[in-house]
Write an enzyme that holds these catalytic residues in place. Structure first.
Site, PDB file in Angstrom:
ATOM      1  N   GLU A   1      35.277  51.824  30.325  1.00 12.43           N
ATOM      2  CA  GLU A   1      36.340  51.061  30.995  1.00 12.43           C
ATOM      3  C   GLU A   1      37.712  51.566  30.554  1.00 12.43           C
ATOM      4  O   GLU A   1      37.823  52.495  29.765  1.00 12.43           O
ATOM      5  CB  GLU A   1      36.194  49.566  30.722  1.00 12.43           C
ATOM      6  CG  GLU A   1      35.537  48.793  31.870  1.00 12.43           C
ATOM      7  CD  GLU A   1      36.308  48.924  33.192  1.00 12.43           C
ATOM      8  OE1 GLU A   1      37.496  49.272  33.156  1.00 12.43           O
ATOM      9  OE2 GLU A   1      35.701  48.691  34.244  1.00 12.43           O
TER      10      GLU A   1
ATOM     11  N   GLU B   1      31.465  49.002  30.669  1.00 14.25           N
ATOM     12  CA  GLU B   1      30.940  48.076  31.677  1.00 14.25           C
ATOM     13  C   GLU B   1      29.567  48.565  32.106  1.00 14.25           C
ATOM     14  O   GLU B   1      29.336  49.757  32.261  1.00 14.25           O
ATOM     15  CB  GLU B   1      31.870  48.030  32.902  1.00 14.25           C
ATOM     16  CG  GLU B   1      31.284  47.216  34.067  1.00 14.25           C
ATOM     17  CD  GLU B   1      32.231  47.121  35.275  1.00 14.25           C
ATOM     18  OE1 GLU B   1      33.449  46.951  35.083  1.00 14.25           O
ATOM     19  OE2 GLU B   1      31.722  47.232  36.413  1.00 14.25           O
TER      20      GLU B   1
ATOM     21  N   ARG C   1      43.147  44.767  44.388  1.00 15.07           N
ATOM     22  CA  ARG C   1      42.449  44.192  43.260  1.00 15.07           C
ATOM     23  C   ARG C   1      43.321  43.286  42.399  1.00 15.07           C
ATOM     24  O   ARG C   1      42.970  42.995  41.273  1.00 15.07           O
ATOM     25  CB  ARG C   1      41.832  45.318  42.409  1.00 15.07           C
ATOM     26  CG  ARG C   1      40.664  45.994  43.084  1.00 15.07           C
ATOM     27  CD  ARG C   1      40.261  47.279  42.373  1.00 15.07           C
ATOM     28  NE  ARG C   1      39.204  47.980  43.126  1.00 15.07           N
ATOM     29  CZ  ARG C   1      37.911  47.952  42.805  1.00 15.07           C
ATOM     30  NH1 ARG C   1      37.501  47.296  41.753  1.00 15.07           N
ATOM     31  NH2 ARG C   1      37.034  48.590  43.546  1.00 15.07           N
TER      32      ARG C   1
ATOM     33  N   GLU D   1      33.897  38.620  45.696  1.00 17.38           N
ATOM     34  CA  GLU D   1      34.038  38.948  44.280  1.00 17.38           C
ATOM     35  C   GLU D   1      35.079  38.047  43.645  1.00 17.38           C
ATOM     36  O   GLU D   1      36.252  38.084  44.027  1.00 17.38           O
ATOM     37  CB  GLU D   1      34.454  40.413  44.110  1.00 17.38           C
ATOM     38  CG  GLU D   1      34.612  40.802  42.652  1.00 17.38           C
ATOM     39  CD  GLU D   1      35.191  42.209  42.444  1.00 17.38           C
ATOM     40  OE1 GLU D   1      34.694  42.938  41.588  1.00 17.38           O
ATOM     41  OE2 GLU D   1      36.155  42.556  43.148  1.00 17.38           O
TER      42      GLU D   1
ATOM     43  N   ASP E   1      13.514  19.795  17.922  1.00 13.87           N
ATOM     44  CA  ASP E   1      14.445  18.755  17.517  1.00 13.87           C
ATOM     45  C   ASP E   1      15.843  19.119  17.990  1.00 13.87           C
ATOM     46  O   ASP E   1      16.529  19.915  17.358  1.00 13.87           O
ATOM     47  CB  ASP E   1      14.401  18.606  15.999  1.00 13.87           C
ATOM     48  CG  ASP E   1      15.411  17.592  15.518  1.00 13.87           C
ATOM     49  OD1 ASP E   1      15.945  16.843  16.370  1.00 13.87           O
ATOM     50  OD2 ASP E   1      15.680  17.548  14.310  1.00 13.87           O
TER      51      ASP E   1
ATOM     52  N   HIS F   1      33.428  40.097  36.412  1.00 14.57           N
ATOM     53  CA  HIS F   1      33.547  39.745  37.837  1.00 14.57           C
ATOM     54  C   HIS F   1      32.220  39.191  38.324  1.00 14.57           C
ATOM     55  O   HIS F   1      31.163  39.703  37.968  1.00 14.57           O
ATOM     56  CB  HIS F   1      33.887  40.983  38.677  1.00 14.57           C
ATOM     57  CG  HIS F   1      35.194  41.618  38.312  1.00 14.57           C
ATOM     58  ND1 HIS F   1      35.558  42.871  38.739  1.00 14.57           N
ATOM     59  CD2 HIS F   1      36.224  41.154  37.572  1.00 14.57           C
ATOM     60  CE1 HIS F   1      36.761  43.153  38.270  1.00 14.57           C
ATOM     61  NE2 HIS F   1      37.185  42.143  37.543  1.00 14.57           N
TER      62      HIS F   1
ATOM     63  N   ARG G   1      37.192  37.384  40.485  1.00 13.65           N
ATOM     64  CA  ARG G   1      37.592  38.305  39.424  1.00 13.65           C
ATOM     65  C   ARG G   1      38.118  37.649  38.153  1.00 13.65           C
ATOM     66  O   ARG G   1      38.484  38.321  37.191  1.00 13.65           O
ATOM     67  CB  ARG G   1      38.655  39.266  39.979  1.00 13.65           C
ATOM     68  CG  ARG G   1      38.180  40.002  41.231  1.00 13.65           C
ATOM     69  CD  ARG G   1      39.297  40.735  41.932  1.00 13.65           C
ATOM     70  NE  ARG G   1      39.981  41.657  41.047  1.00 13.65           N
ATOM     71  CZ  ARG G   1      39.512  42.855  40.704  1.00 13.65           C
ATOM     72  NH1 ARG G   1      38.375  43.276  41.180  1.00 13.65           N
ATOM     73  NH2 ARG G   1      40.187  43.629  39.887  1.00 13.65           N
TER      74      ARG G   1
ATOM     75  N   GLU H   1      32.016  43.318  31.007  1.00 15.71           N
ATOM     76  CA  GLU H   1      32.694  44.341  30.202  1.00 15.71           C
ATOM     77  C   GLU H   1      32.647  43.908  28.740  1.00 15.71           C
ATOM     78  O   GLU H   1      32.589  42.715  28.448  1.00 15.71           O
ATOM     79  CB  GLU H   1      34.148  44.486  30.667  1.00 15.71           C
ATOM     80  CG  GLU H   1      34.252  45.005  32.099  1.00 15.71           C
ATOM     81  CD  GLU H   1      35.655  44.930  32.694  1.00 15.71           C
ATOM     82  OE1 GLU H   1      35.928  45.706  33.622  1.00 15.71           O
ATOM     83  OE2 GLU H   1      36.469  44.100  32.250  1.00 15.71           O
TER      84      GLU H   1
HETATM   85  P1  ADP Z   1      33.238  46.912  41.777  1.00 15.63           P
HETATM   86  O1  ADP Z   1      33.520  47.717  42.996  1.00 15.63           O
HETATM   87  O2  ADP Z   1      34.019  45.663  41.733  1.00 15.63           O
HETATM   88  O3  ADP Z   1      33.350  47.720  40.511  1.00 15.63           O
HETATM   89  P2  ADP Z   1      30.395  47.097  41.359  1.00 15.63           P
HETATM   90  O4  ADP Z   1      29.931  48.136  42.300  1.00 15.63           O
HETATM   91  O5  ADP Z   1      30.587  47.504  39.936  1.00 15.63           O
HETATM   92  O6  ADP Z   1      31.711  46.446  41.953  1.00 15.63           O
HETATM   93  O7  ADP Z   1      29.395  45.859  41.344  1.00 15.63           O
HETATM   94  C1  ADP Z   1      28.950  45.272  42.498  1.00 15.63           C
HETATM   95  C2  ADP Z   1      27.938  44.198  42.173  1.00 15.63           C
HETATM   96  O8  ADP Z   1      27.718  43.438  43.359  1.00 15.63           O
HETATM   97  C3  ADP Z   1      26.560  44.729  41.748  1.00 15.63           C
HETATM   98  O9  ADP Z   1      26.055  43.935  40.711  1.00 15.63           O
HETATM   99  C4  ADP Z   1      25.750  44.547  43.029  1.00 15.63           C
HETATM  100  O10 ADP Z   1      24.356  44.435  42.813  1.00 15.63           O
HETATM  101  C5  ADP Z   1      26.328  43.271  43.539  1.00 15.63           C
HETATM  102  N1  ADP Z   1      25.995  42.947  44.922  1.00 15.63           N
HETATM  103  C6  ADP Z   1      25.711  43.764  45.965  1.00 15.63           C
HETATM  104  N2  ADP Z   1      25.373  43.061  47.065  1.00 15.63           N
HETATM  105  C7  ADP Z   1      25.442  41.744  46.722  1.00 15.63           C
HETATM  106  C8  ADP Z   1      25.207  40.522  47.402  1.00 15.63           C
HETATM  107  N3  ADP Z   1      24.829  40.458  48.673  1.00 15.63           N
HETATM  108  N4  ADP Z   1      25.365  39.380  46.706  1.00 15.63           N
HETATM  109  C9  ADP Z   1      25.744  39.395  45.426  1.00 15.63           C
HETATM  110  N5  ADP Z   1      25.986  40.505  44.740  1.00 15.63           N
HETATM  111  C10 ADP Z   1      25.831  41.680  45.371  1.00 15.63           C
HETATM  112 MG    MG Z   2      34.477  44.305  40.223  1.00  9.28          MG
HETATM  113 MG    MG Z   3      35.437  46.721  35.361  1.00 10.94          MG
HETATM  114 MG    MG Z   4      32.370  47.388  38.514  1.00 11.80          MG
END
Ligand code: ADP
Ligand code: MG
Ligand code: MG
Ligand code: MG
Ligand code: MG
Length: 446
Positions: free
Chosen positions: A190, A197, A318, A335, A52, A246, A337, A135
């Site tokens: 973090e 994170e 960043r 990315e 429902d 992110h 952010r 995070e």
């Molecule tokens: P940061 O450097 O911003 O801290 P992280 O290393 O913590 O980034 O996270 C990177 C993220 O991006 C991970 O979840 C990873 O699996 C993802 N990632 C890697 N390659 C790809 C892709 N081709 N498409 C989407 N996400 C990806």
């Molecule tokens: Mg990041």
């Molecule tokens: Mg972070």
């Molecule tokens: Mg990260």
């Protein structure tokens, strides 16, 4: 291996499953579930389970109250926790929602994302990948089991979340996630005290969003076991970093190759990657309400905490909204952010994909990348570089979303209308509040 009806039923029996949670997500991003006993599993797998919908706020109009839950077989998962007294286990299936007429329900965020993914396929891509970086804060509970915020009485600053307490809890969270097929890539403390994170390997859009929802459930459940409260509120503590999520995204083409990668260009990004960025920049103000849906989200999007404030992109630093991590080949990604963990992932990904696809379809060139710290640029310098501000409040963001037919279309009229109505009410209610900050500042001055 793909799951079939028979395999799921056999697996349930083998593993002593007694209850199955049929889960879906409402517009607000809250996970809802209808729990059924094992005897009803077959009926559910045959798409005959109704619920429902009128009991779910913002989800349906009264006249469409009977909804069908359509389980996604690939989401079959047996939990290792919540074992009831008889030792039977609990499993879950994530569902799409259909109307009584057996058509996709337009208020279902997961089904809506499929609609945008269909557009992506029509443009020649095979999948949209998402790797999120959520995070969150782990807060101590008081004697009544309520989360405490005693950070403000700067006395107990470092006692507030003894590292070992939080780190042990985080390790247990990671163990639970690994049992449930999350490929954990990183888990770390973090910037803020009590803030953590956890990152896992990216998945295609629907699965990635399902995982975000499961992730929140698991983090909260495991935290409780450690006498902690996990919050995904974007900015719980003034003066400390807020919590973001992110979004790393990429498009794969029909051959399964990363469509953002092109070895032959100077930055090794393809034309489509540039156009996707162009779309993300163009629609940034309009999709912010969806990626940052709370009054509180805008307390995170301020200068000084690595959270984006300006609409720009960069390969190096960043501070901007969009960063291009240096990995190439299959890991080539964009990315975004700004997104925070209070966003409904299905809705956020729908608007982001739509914005990027609009860039590709209309060949929208992005502005020049900004490779310097934007926080230190003067307003005049930002103006000269064409760097605009993100919306700075929920009301501004709602107005921008409402004014964008392309972003509203990404969610369809049902979800957009509901979202705007609910968020407008939320802001109106906030606007009337008299806050502690105002009392501190004005009460004795006037
Ligand atoms: P940061 O450097 O911003 O801290 P992280 O290393 O913590 O980034 O996270 C990177 C993220 O991006 C991970 O979840 C990873 O699996 C993802 N990632 C890697 N390659 C790809 C892709 N081709 N498409 C989407 N996400 C990806
Ligand atoms: Mg990041
Ligand atoms: Mg972070
Ligand atoms: Mg990260
Ligand atoms: Mg990292």
């Amino acid at each position: 291996t793909k799951w079939t009806k028979d395999r799921i039923i056999a697996d349930a029996h083998e593993n002593n499953v007694h209850f199955i949670r049929l889960m879906f997500t409402d517009i607000r991003g809250t996970i809802k579930n209808v729990e059924i006993p094992l005897t009803q599993l077959e009926k559910a797998l045959e798409n005959n389970m109704t619920f429902d919908g009128s009991s779910i706020e913002g989800f349906v109009r009264i006249e469409e109250s009977d909804m069908y839950l359509i389980p996604d077989y690939d989401s079959w998962m047996i939990f290792n926790w919540d074992v009831p007294s008889d030792g039977g286990r609990i499993a879950c299936l994530i569902c799409d929602v259909d109307t009584t007429k057996r058509e996709p329900f337009l208020g279902d965020p997961r089904g809506n994302l499929r609609r945008v993914l269909d557009k992506m396929e029509a443009l020649g891509f095979s999948s949209f990948n998402l790797g999120p970086e959520p995070e969150f804060f782990l807060l101590k509970l008081d004697e009544d089991g309520r989360p405490t915020m005693d950070l403000n009485d700067d006395g107990g600053y470092f006692d507030f979340a003894p590292t070992d307490l939080g780190e042990n809890c985080r390790r247990d969270i990671v163990l639970e996630l690994e049992r449930l097929d999350f490929e954990i890539e990183a888990s770390h403390h973090e910037v803020a005290p009590g803030q953590h994170e956890i990152d896992w390997k990216y998945n295609d859009a629907i699965r990635a969003c399902d995982k975000i929802q499961l992730f929140k459930l698991i983090v909260k459940t495991v935290a409780r076991r450690h006498n902690l409260y996990a919050t995904f509120m974007p900015k719980p503590i003034y003066g400390e970093s807020g919590s973001g999520m992110h979004f790393n995204v990429s498009l794969f083409d029909k051959e399964g190759k990363n469509a953002f990668f092109d070895e032959s260009t100077p930055d090794q990004l393809s034309k489509d990657a540039h156009y996707f960025i162009g779309g993300l920049i163009k629609h940034a103000s309009a999709y912010t309400a969806i990626c940052n849906p709370l009054v509180n989200s805008y307390k995170r999007l301020v200068e000084g905490y690595e959270a984006p404030v300006y609409i720009a992109w960069s390969e190096r630093n960043r501070s901007p909204l969009i960063r291009i991590p240096s990995s190439r080949g299959n890991s080539t990604r964009i990315e975004l952010r700004s997104v925070d963990p209070s966003a409904n992932p299905y809705l956020a990904l729908a608007v982001i994909l739509q914005a990027g696809l609009d860039g590709i379809e209309n060949k929208i060139e992005p502005p020049m990348p900004i490779d310097r710290n934007i926080y230190t640029m003067t307003p005049e310098e930002r103006m000269a570089e064409g760097v605009f501000d993100l919306p700075s409040s929920l009301s501004e963001a709602i107005a921008e979303f409402e004014a964008s037919p392309i972003m509203r279309d990404a969610l369809g009229p049902h979800i957009s209308g509901n979202f705007i109505a609910e968020k407008t009410m939320e802001f109106e209610s906030y606007k009337k509040q008299v806050t502690q900050w105002e009392l501190n500042k004005y009460l004795m001055m006037y």
